[in-house]
Design a protein around this motif. Structure first.
Motif, PDB file in Angstrom:
ATOM      1  N   SER A   1       1.027  10.051  -1.680  1.00 36.05           N
ATOM      2  CA  SER A   1       1.897   9.226  -1.036  1.00 36.05           C
ATOM      3  C   SER A   1       1.815   9.163   0.364  1.00 36.05           C
ATOM      4  O   SER A   1       1.948   7.978   1.019  1.00 36.05           O
ATOM      5  N   ALA A   2       1.644  10.342   1.101  1.00 39.04           N
ATOM      6  CA  ALA A   2       1.675  10.467   2.748  1.00 39.04           C
ATOM      7  C   ALA A   2       0.283   9.601   3.049  1.00 39.04           C
ATOM      8  O   ALA A   2       0.513   8.959   4.179  1.00 39.04           O
ATOM      9  N   SER A   3      -0.702   9.907   2.419  1.00 36.36           N
ATOM     10  CA  SER A   3      -1.913   9.241   2.999  1.00 36.36           C
ATOM     11  C   SER A   3      -1.781   7.697   2.858  1.00 36.36           C
ATOM     12  O   SER A   3      -2.303   7.013   3.707  1.00 36.36           O
ATOM     13  N   MET A   4      -1.457   7.152   1.697  1.00 33.22           N
ATOM     14  CA  MET A   4      -1.149   5.702   1.466  1.00 33.22           C
ATOM     15  C   MET A   4      -0.109   5.243   2.350  1.00 33.22           C
ATOM     16  O   MET A   4       0.005   3.990   2.998  1.00 33.22           O
ATOM     17  N   ALA A   5       0.871   6.046   2.979  1.00 34.57           N
ATOM     18  CA  ALA A   5       1.758   5.592   3.838  1.00 34.57           C
ATOM     19  C   ALA A   5       1.193   5.327   5.184  1.00 34.57           C
ATOM     20  O   ALA A   5       1.540   4.554   5.828  1.00 34.57           O
ATOM     21  N   VAL A   6       0.073   6.230   5.458  1.00 31.60           N
ATOM     22  CA  VAL A   6      -0.459   5.980   6.903  1.00 31.60           C
ATOM     23  C   VAL A   6      -1.385   4.671   6.746  1.00 31.60           C
ATOM     24  O   VAL A   6      -1.549   3.695   7.548  1.00 31.60           O
ATOM     25  N   VAL A   7      -2.023   4.472   5.864  1.00 31.18           N
ATOM     26  CA  VAL A   7      -3.031   3.418   5.451  1.00 31.18           C
ATOM     27  C   VAL A   7      -2.026   2.129   5.537  1.00 31.18           C
ATOM     28  O   VAL A   7      -2.232   0.916   6.230  1.00 31.18           O
ATOM     29  N   GLY A   8      -1.039   2.045   4.919  1.00 29.39           N
ATOM     30  CA  GLY A   8      -0.124   0.896   5.037  1.00 29.39           C
ATOM     31  C   GLY A   8       0.668   0.627   6.346  1.00 29.39           C
ATOM     32  O   GLY A   8       0.627  -0.334   6.895  1.00 29.39           O
ATOM     33  N   GLY A   9       0.733   1.773   7.194  1.00 31.74           N
ATOM     34  CA  GLY A   9       1.167   1.705   8.295  1.00 31.74           C
ATOM     35  C   GLY A   9       0.264   1.169   9.353  1.00 31.74           C
ATOM     36  O   GLY A   9       0.642   0.433  10.268  1.00 31.74           O
TER      37      GLY A   9
ATOM     38  N   GLY B   1       9.851   9.262 -14.321  1.00 33.84           N
ATOM     39  CA  GLY B   1       8.630   9.589 -14.613  1.00 33.84           C
ATOM     40  C   GLY B   1       7.884   9.382 -15.769  1.00 33.84           C
ATOM     41  O   GLY B   1       8.460   9.006 -16.714  1.00 33.84           O
ATOM     42  N   GLY B   2       6.487   9.473 -15.706  1.00 32.94           N
ATOM     43  CA  GLY B   2       5.692   9.302 -16.893  1.00 32.94           C
ATOM     44  C   GLY B   2       5.205   7.899 -17.098  1.00 32.94           C
ATOM     45  O   GLY B   2       4.511   7.925 -18.032  1.00 32.94           O
ATOM     46  N   HIS B   3       6.079   6.916 -16.718  1.00 36.83           N
ATOM     47  CA  HIS B   3       5.707   5.719 -17.133  1.00 36.83           C
ATOM     48  C   HIS B   3       5.257   4.894 -15.676  1.00 36.83           C
ATOM     49  O   HIS B   3       6.353   4.812 -14.685  1.00 36.83           O
ATOM     50  N   GLY B   4       4.297   4.073 -15.639  1.00 35.03           N
ATOM     51  CA  GLY B   4       4.222   3.253 -14.467  1.00 35.03           C
ATOM     52  C   GLY B   4       2.688   3.169 -13.923  1.00 35.03           C
ATOM     53  O   GLY B   4       1.737   3.885 -14.337  1.00 35.03           O
ATOM     54  N   ARG B   5       2.286   1.995 -13.191  1.00 36.61           N
ATOM     55  CA  ARG B   5       1.010   1.929 -12.988  1.00 36.61           C
ATOM     56  C   ARG B   5       0.752   1.508 -11.300  1.00 36.61           C
ATOM     57  O   ARG B   5       1.877   1.016 -10.953  1.00 36.61           O
ATOM     58  N   THR B   6       0.056   1.726 -10.760  1.00 32.38           N
ATOM     59  CA  THR B   6      -0.100   1.064  -9.206  1.00 32.38           C
ATOM     60  C   THR B   6       0.062  -0.422  -9.209  1.00 32.38           C
ATOM     61  O   THR B   6       0.297  -0.815  -8.120  1.00 32.38           O
TER      62      THR B   6
ATOM     63  N   LEU C   1       0.772  -1.219   0.088  1.00 34.02           N
ATOM     64  CA  LEU C   1       0.038   0.051   0.129  1.00 34.02           C
ATOM     65  C   LEU C   1       0.860   1.429   0.050  1.00 34.02           C
ATOM     66  O   LEU C   1       0.448   2.221  -0.678  1.00 34.02           O
ATOM     67  N   ILE C   2       1.966   1.239   0.748  1.00 32.13           N
ATOM     68  CA  ILE C   2       2.736   2.099   0.783  1.00 32.13           C
ATOM     69  C   ILE C   2       3.538   2.701  -0.635  1.00 32.13           C
ATOM     70  O   ILE C   2       3.548   3.628  -1.086  1.00 32.13           O
ATOM     71  N   ALA C   3       3.853   1.449  -1.150  1.00 31.83           N
ATOM     72  CA  ALA C   3       4.447   1.367  -2.496  1.00 31.83           C
ATOM     73  C   ALA C   3       3.410   2.093  -3.742  1.00 31.83           C
ATOM     74  O   ALA C   3       3.946   2.615  -4.321  1.00 31.83           O
ATOM     75  N   ALA C   4       2.282   1.673  -3.423  1.00 38.81           N
ATOM     76  CA  ALA C   4       1.138   2.181  -4.192  1.00 38.81           C
ATOM     77  C   ALA C   4       1.023   3.519  -4.201  1.00 38.81           C
ATOM     78  O   ALA C   4       0.663   4.411  -5.255  1.00 38.81           O
TER      79      ALA C   4
END
Length: 399
Positions: A295-303, A339-344, A65-68
């Protein structure tokens, strides 16, 4: 049809052209994952056992989740070094509010996630508006938020969560009814087909290259095989883990935001070239701030999921290899550092690679030092493939 071969019989040739043009996609990481599984299974027959794969599917969730969330920052060509500390702070804040101050769990979760969003807003402001490099801002955040976590925990150092509480249940609950796992597999397969079909119709109507129905059917078939095989394996142990289901919902939802909404297109546009995006009318500052908030919100969820796994928040929360594994997962999974390429979905694939290596090493009784070296080699290989892919696409005029 524009720029696309019409028949399924030509799919292999189209695929070969894309590989030759540097559009590798997720092929390298999938091949690498298969190779890792084959090697470890040959060395220990318990590696692909339902029990081990079920445990692995839960172990990937917190860091995944943090990586996403990190994927969003990487897409604009930046980095967030604070996510480990933010995840630890979020878990500590939740634990203190709920256990020590009696706040309802659901409300404590919301407060923690909102604090994560506020942290991302602050860091994004200093980067996007003030002009401080993201590396420096988030490095300061790594230290500062870790210090705040220690301050929040106080002298106790560790706060144990309620074993029967909402957060603890996130990683301990399994859907034992086999119909649930198979139902999720069927629903996911149907959603994939409908999304691909609608995307193809839209691209055809606008004169853009699109996938023929035969190719969509083939890809849907592959997804169905993977989904139902996973459901079958999970049902051999304790059923579908709630944590895995939530992870998949998050990944699919964030992928929808990136690929199907105007906001997602702006994120990719900024990652492809900030100046060009600005001239096209994109509010670059707003997009840059927003990705740090995600990023920070997902970090909390992952935490919270990491705290759920051990039913506690402590002074070691968010430390160790968490940051490195989260970033490595996004990159290994196929998100470009340029940058510019990638998916969750990169987060899912990358975490499967990293956790598979860790799980295989543990079954073989190999020391952690070897695991670090192998994971480092895999990360380097992913970055090399990313660089070669970018150079090849530039040479073919596709970048």
């Amino acid at each position: 049809m524009s720029g696309r071969r019409a028949g399924l019989k030509d799919y292999a040739e189209t695929f070969r052209d894309r590989m030759g043009g540097g559009e590798f996609g997720s092929v390298p990481v999938v091949l690498g994952l298969v190779m890792i599984w084959v090697i470890f299974q040959s060395l220990n027959s318990n590696f692909l056992s339902p029990r081990n794969l079920s445990n692995l599917s839960v172990d990937i969730v917190g860091t995944g989740l943090i990586a996403a969330g990190i994927v969003f920052v990487l897409l604009v060509g930046e980095i967030d070094l604070s996510v480990g500390s933010v995840s630890g702070f979020g878990a500590a804040l939740f634990a203190v509010l709920n256990v020590q101050n009696g706040m309802a769990e659901w409300l404590a979760v919301i407060v923690a996630v909102l604090c994560g969003a506020a942290i991302g807003l602050v860091q994004g402001f200093f980067f996007a508006k003030v002009g401080v490099p993201a590396f420096v801002v988030t490095l300061a955040g790594l230290l500062g938020w870790n210090g705040l976590m220690l301050y929040v925990l106080g002298t106790s150092g560790t706060v144990n969560l309620d074993d029967e509480g909402l957060v603890a249940t996130l990683t301990s609950h399994y859907f034992s009814d086999i119909a649930v796992a198979y139902g999720v597999a069927a629903l996911g397969t149907a959603a994939f087909f409908l999304a691909s079909y609608q995307d193809g119709r839209h691209r055809k109507a606008t004169g853009l290259p699109y996938r023929p129905l035969g190719e969509i059917g083939l890809r849907t078939g592959v997804v169905a095989v993977i989904a139902f095989a996973a459901a079958h394996v999970l049902n051999q142990f304790r059923g579908l883990p709630l944590a895995l289901l939530i992870f998949l919902v998050f990944v699919a939802g964030l992928d929808f935001v990136l690929r199907r909404t105007p906001y997602g297109r702006r994120v990719y546009a900024v990652g492809g070239g900030a100046e060009a995006a600005r001239r096209a009318g994109v509010n670059v500052v707003r997009v840059r701030v927003s990705v740090f908030m995600v990023s920070a919100s997902m970090a909390v969820v992952g935490g919270l999921f990491l705290a759920s796994r051990i039913t506690s928040a402590s002074q070691t929360s968010g430390t160790g290899l968490l940051l490195l594994n989260a970033i490595a997962a996004a990159v290994i999974g196929g998100t470009s550092l340029f940058g510019g390429h990638g998916r969750t979905w990169s987060a899912l694939l990358g975490m499967l690679v990293i956790q598979s290596i860790a799980s295989g090493m543990a079954l073989l009784g190999i020391q952690a030092a070897v695991q670090f070296m192998i994971t480092g080699g895999v990360l380097l290989a992913a970055v090399v493939i990313d660089s070669l892919s970018r150079r090849t696409q530039e040479a073919h005029g596709r970048a």
